[in-house]
Motif scaffolding. Structure first.
Motif, PDB file in Angstrom:
ATOM      1  N   GLY A 589     -10.869   0.018 -18.352  1.00 54.81           N
ATOM      2  CA  GLY A 589     -11.050   1.289 -17.868  1.00 54.81           C
ATOM      3  C   GLY A 589      -9.910   2.213 -17.732  1.00 54.81           C
ATOM      4  O   GLY A 589     -10.143   3.309 -18.030  1.00 54.81           O
ATOM      5  N   LEU A 590      -8.782   1.657 -17.821  1.00 58.32           N
ATOM      6  CA  LEU A 590      -7.617   2.508 -17.800  1.00 58.32           C
ATOM      7  C   LEU A 590      -7.306   3.282 -19.316  1.00 58.32           C
ATOM      8  O   LEU A 590      -6.978   4.412 -19.364  1.00 58.32           O
ATOM      9  CB  LEU A 590      -6.296   1.695 -17.657  1.00 58.32           C
ATOM     10  N   CYS A 604      -6.469   7.512  -8.213  1.00 57.47           N
ATOM     11  CA  CYS A 604      -7.495   7.263  -7.051  1.00 57.47           C
ATOM     12  C   CYS A 604      -8.270   6.176  -7.336  1.00 57.47           C
ATOM     13  O   CYS A 604      -9.174   5.674  -6.257  1.00 57.47           O
ATOM     14  CB  CYS A 604      -8.336   8.687  -6.841  1.00 57.47           C
ATOM     15  N   GLU A 605      -8.521   5.731  -8.657  1.00 63.47           N
ATOM     16  CA  GLU A 605      -9.460   4.803  -8.920  1.00 63.47           C
ATOM     17  C   GLU A 605      -8.868   3.393  -9.532  1.00 63.47           C
ATOM     18  O   GLU A 605      -8.785   2.255  -8.901  1.00 63.47           O
ATOM     19  CB  GLU A 605     -10.721   5.274  -9.779  1.00 63.47           C
ATOM     20  N   PHE A 606      -8.010   3.583 -10.596  1.00 59.76           N
ATOM     21  CA  PHE A 606      -7.580   2.336 -11.318  1.00 59.76           C
ATOM     22  C   PHE A 606      -6.524   1.538 -10.387  1.00 59.76           C
ATOM     23  O   PHE A 606      -6.833   0.339 -10.360  1.00 59.76           O
ATOM     24  CB  PHE A 606      -7.017   2.791 -12.625  1.00 59.76           C
ATOM     25  N   TRP A 703      -8.323   4.374   0.309  1.00 55.95           N
ATOM     26  CA  TRP A 703      -7.547   4.949  -0.950  1.00 55.95           C
ATOM     27  C   TRP A 703      -8.646   5.310  -1.944  1.00 55.95           C
ATOM     28  O   TRP A 703      -8.832   6.426  -2.492  1.00 55.95           O
ATOM     29  CB  TRP A 703      -6.511   4.219  -1.531  1.00 55.95           C
ATOM     30  N   MET A 704      -9.450   4.363  -2.356  1.00 58.17           N
ATOM     31  CA  MET A 704     -10.635   4.733  -3.241  1.00 58.17           C
ATOM     32  C   MET A 704     -11.754   5.686  -2.720  1.00 58.17           C
ATOM     33  O   MET A 704     -12.284   6.518  -3.591  1.00 58.17           O
ATOM     34  CB  MET A 704     -11.342   3.187  -3.664  1.00 58.17           C
ATOM     35  N   LEU A 705     -11.798   5.656  -1.331  1.00 56.71           N
ATOM     36  CA  LEU A 705     -12.842   6.293  -0.824  1.00 56.71           C
ATOM     37  C   LEU A 705     -12.570   7.798  -0.547  1.00 56.71           C
ATOM     38  O   LEU A 705     -13.370   8.750  -0.868  1.00 56.71           O
ATOM     39  CB  LEU A 705     -13.288   5.804   0.228  1.00 56.71           C
ATOM     40  N   PHE A 706     -11.419   7.978   0.072  1.00 53.58           N
ATOM     41  CA  PHE A 706     -10.997   9.326   0.190  1.00 53.58           C
ATOM     42  C   PHE A 706     -10.064  10.058  -0.601  1.00 53.58           C
ATOM     43  O   PHE A 706      -9.959  11.509  -0.647  1.00 53.58           O
ATOM     44  CB  PHE A 706     -10.317   9.482   1.808  1.00 53.58           C
TER      45      PHE A 706
END
Length: 890
Positions: A589-590, A604-606, A703-706
């Motif tokens: 995914g990166l 924010c995701e990886f 971290w992933m959520l906000f």
């Protein structure tokens, strides 16, 4: 130089690991060259045309008449094909692929097909008329023969025809016929005491009339009942079966019929009988009453039948010659007509310019093949004799291009597995190259058996080696087509299963003693060994101390604690493979984020996703390796230290649970007085490091959520301020100073935009919340899902062992000649059950579970699958589809 090399690498590697780069092009073709150019593009199969006339009815397009002509030609060819198959004539398939004929050749093809159809219809009509005449004469021949037998039987009794008919009506045998409804009275019935007196007056009885004909054999009972009911029992029926079947000239089916003769008295009964015969579709024939007339008619019928046989044979020979000549070319004719139809159907997608001399098309093409497409267009222009070259222009568009992944016969099956889940979005990372290795490997972990893998490998190798002749034998058997289409997948699954079978040292539930066992039975006498059929292996005194070179030691096949040991081993490697597989999916995914330049998704995701997975689940796999390396079986010589023995080895699962719950292991025994000699920690500082890992993993959730919604909100506020400043500067420049109306207008515009942004941010928050919950909970459930590797492997091994012990082992214990016969029968049953259950059923089960691990556990980490396939205009694809459709219809 470096830039050129970089572009080449991007082109080659990009086409392998992600879909081809596509572009939208506009194509200008001269009207006289359009047909030839589209024909060349159809042979190439690299262009997907768009419909530029979506609102135009199919019957109002420019080339609708040509399409109808092609439909008519295809109908005539299907008629010829049906007649050829009816006669069982083989249709020659040379494998040629003729080019699409020029438009002027359509007239010749139409004339040829029209001539063949008319000639064949005329021959069929003549043959049908001759067969109908032949049938009538054959039926008349049987009528004359059967009625003559009936009359001869009566004449042998010394009566003439009139007397025989009358005597038949009142005799004991024929006065009544037994049917399902009871005795049917046919004629005048006399009482028993007056019958002799009546028979003495036979010359005074009137002569009865009769009709003769032929009826289907199955209609005889109903026909008989209807005659009795309608005629009130005043008729006499006699029937005889025709032994040989007769051919129906309309359908060509073989039918069985019976000859009948009906005697009655009076014109009223005659009319009623004929109507009944007509209702039952019985055929009536003239039958002379005099024997000489019947013999004369029979001779004439036989002569006419012989003449008809001669004419019918000549007609069939002529029909056969016509069909044989057509069968030699019908395959090529089908290809030509379908290509012509496809070209005109494609031309109907184009637009005409204002001069009516140029056709305009829009199409998706791969960027790497633009030069090849231009060469094909130039060839088409030269073939048509046009002097104006075609024009191919690239267009800018915001529409998502189609997804095009180049495949060959090896990668096609793996790509089909991915596309079955969902077609990749444009330029998204393609999982197929990685699936080529991971799919058969994970399958083999569940199916690991050298013997069963060898059977699967041999079957796939046979399909691969006989690929061309098997592909030429086109069949509509769906199961065979699935196996043959996935021959390379089965080939690799069998090969990897052989490898894991060697690792497990499992061959039809038995072991291979390749290197000799590294265990020795000590402190036991031979009597102990013989008295105990199965002994547990104790590494304290049985283990030599040297690891087995490859795979499992064969002694485990005889150990009582074999399942306990294999359970622990296979469960741990399932978790290790699963976590590595999921980590690889996150890393893939990166590459998507880097290619599409999604910096926000990387931050924010990886990063939180990879940290969450590594700090919790990958750390658990590290604990497994630490445990394997640090702790060993207690041995008085090789491992005298108790603290590093398996007795003191902590449970990885309990350690992981305590780590998540921030709970320290108990360091005292149950009485709480004496310290346990075993160290509950695997290494120094483990407790502090584990607490840090869990805290970081928990921080990754908010971290992933906000983080992503917050950063998006900040970016939109900056853009909002820039737009507001720009509006203020514009009004200051135009009016010299901002008046009240301008300020209100600017404020209204900003507020309207802010409202839309709030709605968008709400959707982003909902989407991000769903994505976060799915990833966090999925990490746990997906890790547990990989335990299916252990469960199916254990089930496969146990089922194989049960089948061996309950079937083949009993045959091996028998001796003598009878034992050989029993062994042969049991081996046949064991081999059948092995192939049917362990190879086919267990193989299908492992295949489906492997497919689920790739679709859900692996691809969910990076794969969207929201694209649509590139469907080029290709003659090859169109002909294959048409062939499959025609075979399905047959």
């Amino acid at each position: 130089m470096s830039a050129a090399l970089e572009s080449v690498l991007e082109a080659t590697m990009g086409s392998l690991f992600r879909s081809e780069e596509m572009t939208l092009c506009q194509l200008f073709l001269q009207s006289e060259a359009a047909y030839a150019c589209v024909s060349e593009l159809g042979e190439l199969g690299l262009v997907q045309f768009r419909d530029l006339n979506p609102d135009v009815n199919a019957f109002q397009r420019k080339f609708v008449n040509e399409v109808r002509r092609c439909d008519e030609m295809e109908r005539k060819l299907r008629y010829l094909e049906k007649e050829i198959k009816k006669d069982g004539i083989p249709m020659l398939d040379t494998g040629e692929n003729p080019e699409a004929p020029q438009p002027r050749e359509m007239i010749d093809l139409e004339a040829t097909f029209e001539k063949l159809e008319n000639e064949l219809r005329e021959v069929n009509q003549n043959a049908e008329a001759l067969k109908r005449n032949f049938l009538e004469l054959t039926e008349l021949k049987h009528i004359l023969r059967k009625t003559q037998v009936f009359f001869d039987e009566q004449e042998h009794a010394g009566l003439n025809s009139t007397e025989s008919m009358t005597r038949a009506l009142i005799s004991d045998d024929n006065i009544a016929r037994q049917t399902a409804l009871g005795p049917v009275q046919l004629g005048y019935v006399q009482p028993a005491n007056r019958r002799a007196k009546y028979l003495s007056c036979v010359p005074c009885v009137r002569v009865y009339s009769f009709v003769a004909g032929v009826i289907l054999r199955e209609r005889i009972p109903a026909f008989e009942r209807m005659l009795w009911r309608a005629c009130r029992g005043n008729v006499f029926l006699r029937q005889a079966e025709i032994e040989t079947p007769l051919e129906d000239p309309s359908t060509g089916d073989q039918v069985f019929k019976s000859v009948f003769i009906i005697f009655f008295q009076g014109d009223q009964l005659k009319t009623r009988v004929k109507k009944i015969c007509e209702g039952f579709r019985a055929t009536l024939y003239p039958c002379p009453e005099a024997p000489a007339d019947r013999r004369e008619m029979a001779m004439g019928v036989m002569t006419r039948i012989e003449d008809l046989n001669t004419v019918l044979g000549q007609t069939q020979d002529h029909r056969h010659r016509v069909l044989v000549a057509a069968a030699k070319n019908i395959k090529n004719w089908f290809i030509k007509v379908r290509k012509i139809k496809a070209i005109y159907h494609t031309l109907n997608l184009f637009n005409l310019d204002v001069t009516q001399k140029c056709l305009i098309a829009e199409c998706w093409v791969p960027v790497l093949d633009i030069e090849t497409i231009q060469q094909a267009l130039r060839r088409g222009t030269e073939r048509s004799g046009s002097s104006v070259p075609p024009i191919l222009n690239r267009m800018e568009t915001f529409e998502d291009p189609p997804t095009y992944n180049r495949t060959n016969k090896f990668t096609k099956g793996f790509q089909a597995l991915i596309d079955a889940y969902g077609v990749a979005s444009y330029r998204e990372m393609n999982p197929a190259p990685y699936t080529i290795i991971t799919f058969p490997f994970l399958f083999a972990v569940m199916f690991g058996d050298l013997g069963h893998g060898m059977l699967m490998f041999a079957f796939a190798a046979w399909m691969v080696l006989k690929e061309k002749p098997l592909a030429a034998q086109k069949t509509d058997n769906e199961i065979w087509n699935i196996f043959f289409g996935g021959r390379y997948i089965i080939f690799l699954m069998g090969l990897f299963s052989m490898y894991t079978g060697l690792i497990y040292n499992d061959v039809f539930s038995k072991s291979l003693n390749l290197f000799g066992s590294h265990w020795e039975i000590r402190n036991l006498t031979s009597k102990d060994v013989l008295d105990n059929g199965v002994l547990p292996i104790n590494p304290t005194w049985d283990y030599v101390g040297h690891p087995y070179p490859f795979g499992m030691d064969p002694i485990w096949q005889l150990a009582e604690n074999k399942i306990i040991f294999l359970n622990s081993y296979k469960m741990k490697i399932s978790i290790i493979f699963g976590i590595i597989h999921m980590l690889f999916g996150v890393v893939v995914g990166l590459f998507n984020h880097l290619y599409f330049k999604r910096r926000l998704n990387i931050i924010c995701e990886f990063i939180p996703q990879i940290l969450f997975l590594i700090f919790l689940f990958f750390y658990m796999t590290i604990l497994m390796f630490i445990k394997w390396i640090k702790y060993a079986a207690p041995h008085p010589i090789n491992n005298p230290d108790v603290t590093t023995s398996s007795f003191c080895a902590p449970s990885v699962l309990i350690t992981f649970i305590n780590m998540v719950l921030f709970k320290s292991p108990e360091e005292k025994d149950t009485e709480g007085t004496k310290k346990n000699p075993c160290d509950p920690w695997m290494y120094g500082g483990q407790n502090g490091l584990q607490m840090l890992l869990v805290l970081v993993a928990l921080l990754c959730i908010p971290w992933m959520l906000f983080a992503k919604p917050f950063m998006m909100m900040q970016e939109r506020k900056k853009k909002h301020m820039q737009v507001r400043c720009k509006i203020l500067n514009t009004h200051n420049t135009e009016n010299g100073d901002l008046d009240g109306s301008g300020a209100v207008q600017a404020q209204g515009q900003v507020q309207g935009g802010h409202k839309e942004e709030e709605e968008d941010m709400a959707e982003v928050m909902i989407h991000q919340g769903i994505h976060t919950i799915e990833y966090v909970l999925g990490s746990v459930s997906h890790t547990a899902s990989y335990l299916r590797l252990w469960a199916l492997s254990l089930a496969h091994a146990q089922l194989s062992e049960v089948l061996w012990n309950m079937v083949l082992r009993n045959g091996l214990t028998q001796g003598g000649g009878l034992g050989g016969i029993i062994l042969w029968a049991l081996f046949a049953f064991w081999a059948t059950m092995t192939v049917a259950i362990l190879v086919l059923m267990e193989g299908l089960s492992a295949f489906l579970h492997t497919l689920r691990l790739h679709w859900v556990e692996f691809q969910s980490k990076f794969y969207l699958g929201q694209g649509y396939s590139f469907t080029p205009f290709s003659f090859e694809i169109l002909l294959e589809t048409a062939q499959a459709t025609s075979e399905a219809a047959d």
